[in-house]
Design a protein around this motif. Structure first.
Motif, short mmCIF file in Angstrom:
data_model
loop_
_atom_site.label_atom_id
_atom_site.label_comp_id
_atom_site.label_asym_id
_atom_site.label_seq_id
_atom_site.Cartn_x
_atom_site.Cartn_y
_atom_site.Cartn_z
N ALA A 110 16.48 9.80 -1.80
CA ALA A 110 15.66 8.78 -2.48
C ALA A 110 14.82 9.41 -3.58
N LYS A 111 14.26 10.57 -3.31
CA LYS A 111 13.45 11.26 -4.32
C LYS A 111 14.31 11.62 -5.54
N GLU A 112 15.51 12.14 -5.30
CA GLU A 112 16.38 12.53 -6.41
C GLU A 112 16.76 11.32 -7.26
N VAL A 113 17.08 10.20 -6.60
CA VAL A 113 17.48 8.99 -7.33
C VAL A 113 16.34 8.49 -8.21
N LEU A 114 15.13 8.44 -7.67
CA LEU A 114 14.00 7.90 -8.41
C LEU A 114 13.55 8.84 -9.53
N LEU A 115 13.59 10.15 -9.30
CA LEU A 115 13.19 11.08 -10.34
C LEU A 115 14.17 11.01 -11.54
N LYS A 116 15.44 10.84 -11.26
CA LYS A 116 16.41 10.67 -12.34
C LYS A 116 16.15 9.38 -13.10
N HIS A 117 15.75 8.35 -12.35
CA HIS A 117 15.46 7.05 -12.99
C HIS A 117 14.22 7.15 -13.86
N VAL A 118 13.21 7.88 -13.40
CA VAL A 118 11.97 8.02 -14.16
C VAL A 118 12.24 8.81 -15.44
N VAL A 119 13.04 9.90 -15.31
CA VAL A 119 13.33 10.75 -16.47
C VAL A 119 14.11 9.98 -17.53
N SER A 120 15.07 9.17 -17.06
CA SER A 120 15.90 8.43 -18.00
C SER A 120 15.15 7.25 -18.60
N SER A 137 0.81 -1.22 0.00
CA SER A 137 0.00 0.00 0.00
C SER A 137 0.85 1.27 0.00
N GLY A 138 2.16 1.16 0.23
CA GLY A 138 3.00 2.35 0.26
C GLY A 138 2.91 3.12 1.55
N ASN A 139 2.45 2.50 2.64
CA ASN A 139 2.31 3.18 3.91
C ASN A 139 3.47 2.92 4.86
N ARG A 140 4.51 2.31 4.36
CA ARG A 140 5.63 1.97 5.23
C ARG A 140 6.95 2.14 4.48
N SER A 141 7.90 2.79 5.13
CA SER A 141 9.22 2.99 4.54
C SER A 141 10.23 2.11 5.25
N GLU A 142 11.27 1.72 4.52
CA GLU A 142 12.35 0.91 5.09
C GLU A 142 13.68 1.59 4.82
N VAL A 143 14.47 1.71 5.88
CA VAL A 143 15.84 2.25 5.76
C VAL A 143 16.77 1.22 6.39
N LYS A 144 17.72 0.74 5.59
CA LYS A 144 18.63 -0.30 6.07
C LYS A 144 20.07 0.18 6.01
N THR A 145 20.78 -0.07 7.09
CA THR A 145 22.22 0.17 7.10
C THR A 145 22.90 -1.15 7.42
N ARG A 146 24.18 -1.11 7.62
CA ARG A 146 24.90 -2.35 7.88
C ARG A 146 24.45 -3.02 9.18
N SER A 202 26.05 6.08 -2.32
CA SER A 202 24.85 6.42 -3.08
C SER A 202 23.80 5.35 -2.86
N LEU A 203 22.54 5.73 -3.07
CA LEU A 203 21.43 4.79 -2.92
C LEU A 203 21.20 4.03 -4.20
N SER A 204 20.87 2.77 -4.07
CA SER A 204 20.42 2.01 -5.24
C SER A 204 18.96 2.38 -5.50
N ILE A 205 18.46 2.06 -6.69
CA ILE A 205 17.07 2.37 -7.03
C ILE A 205 16.12 1.61 -6.10
N GLN A 206 16.45 0.35 -5.79
CA GLN A 206 15.59 -0.44 -4.90
C GLN A 206 15.55 0.14 -3.50
N GLU A 207 16.70 0.59 -3.00
CA GLU A 207 16.74 1.21 -1.68
C GLU A 207 15.91 2.49 -1.66
N ALA A 208 15.96 3.24 -2.76
CA ALA A 208 15.17 4.48 -2.84
C ALA A 208 13.68 4.18 -2.80
N TYR A 209 13.25 3.13 -3.51
CA TYR A 209 11.85 2.72 -3.47
C TYR A 209 11.43 2.36 -2.04
N GLU A 210 12.30 1.61 -1.34
CA GLU A 210 11.99 1.17 0.02
C GLU A 210 11.89 2.36 0.98
#
Length: 246
Positions: free
Chosen positions: A236-246, A95-104, A187-195
């Motif tokens: 995350a927003k910057e990474v995904l917007l660049k991915h969408v544009v490209s 549903s997009g109601n939960r965010s995930e942030v993972k570090t080591r 840098s964030l991966s695209i999948q991490e940005a989605y999460e």
């Protein structure tokens, strides 16, 4: 019941609700069951002390015939209830109601609706433990370990502590260290940005912007949010917007 007693019960009820909301979803069900059992036990004790315990026995005896008829029906409905629950859980996950942030060292989740953060330790002396189960001393030990091993994990844990305890926990921090509010070294991966934004893969530009706006409303530093999380959300927003544009 006098007004003072009603007021005390109301305050107690609000405290219990806030406590339940602060727990992770895995523990909320157990907490509700525990509270219900405590209320039933107190009610039975009160009836016993006031000499009205026989009323409960009479009510139970009166309900037995109905229970005998309802029990087979409940058994037949259980599979459908299980399927409905499973569907609801799957719907929530997407549903997009939960965010995930993972570090080591830390895996953190943020509920969009309530703003509550919860997570677990994935590495080190507290690996496998939920953050909600740690004591104050264990939090400080974990923070020291994160500072020695991984800066991003230390920043994420500080964000959690700030969200949960405000600045009060810093009085017990032996170093008094506060990390710079950057988004991290890598840098964030695209999948991490989605999460981080709580979005499904392939989300549209409008969905990315809306998810970013919704998260920043509750996590902007000017509104008591975390500098580190805000930087992560922006990244995350910057990474995904660049991915969408490209």
């Amino acid at each position: 019941m006098n007004p003072v007693s009603l007021l005390l019960l109301g305050v107690l009820g609000l405290l219990v609700i806030f406590w339940i909301r602060s727990l992770s979803p895995k523990k909320r069900g157990k907490a509700v069951i525990l509270i219900v059992l405590v209320i039933i036990s107190l009610f039975v004790l009160l009836m016993a002390l006031t000499g009205r315990l026989h009323w409960i026995a009479a009510i139970v005896a009166g309900l037995l015939p109905f229970a005998q008829k309802l029990f087979p029906l409940v058994l037949r409905l259980l599979p459908f209830v299980g399927q409905a629950y499973k569907y609801r859980q799957q719907t929530r996950k997407g549903s997009g109601n939960r965010s995930e942030v993972k570090t080591r060292i830390i895996a953190m989740q943020l509920d969009h609706d309530s703003g509550v953060m919860y997570g677990s330790v994935t590495e080190g002396p507290f690996a496998g433990k939920e953050l909600g189960d740690l004591s104050e001393a264990q939090f400080i030990d974990l923070l020291q370990y994160c500072r020695e091993q991984d800066t991003d994990s230390a920043r994420l844990l500080e964000a959690y502590l700030d969200k949960r305890f405000g600045d009060s926990w810093r009085q017990d921090d032996p170093t008094g260290q506060r990390d710079e509010p950057s988004a991290g070294n890598g840098s964030l991966s695209i999948q991490e940005a989605y999460e981080i934004l709580g979005l499904k893969t392939g989300a549209s530009r409008d969905e990315i912007i809306e998810a970013h706006r919704r998260l920043m409303q509750k996590n902007h530093p000017d509104r008591g949010g975390s500098d580190y999380l805000a930087a992560k959300i922006n990244q995350a927003k910057e990474v995904l917007l660049k991915h969408v544009v490209s």
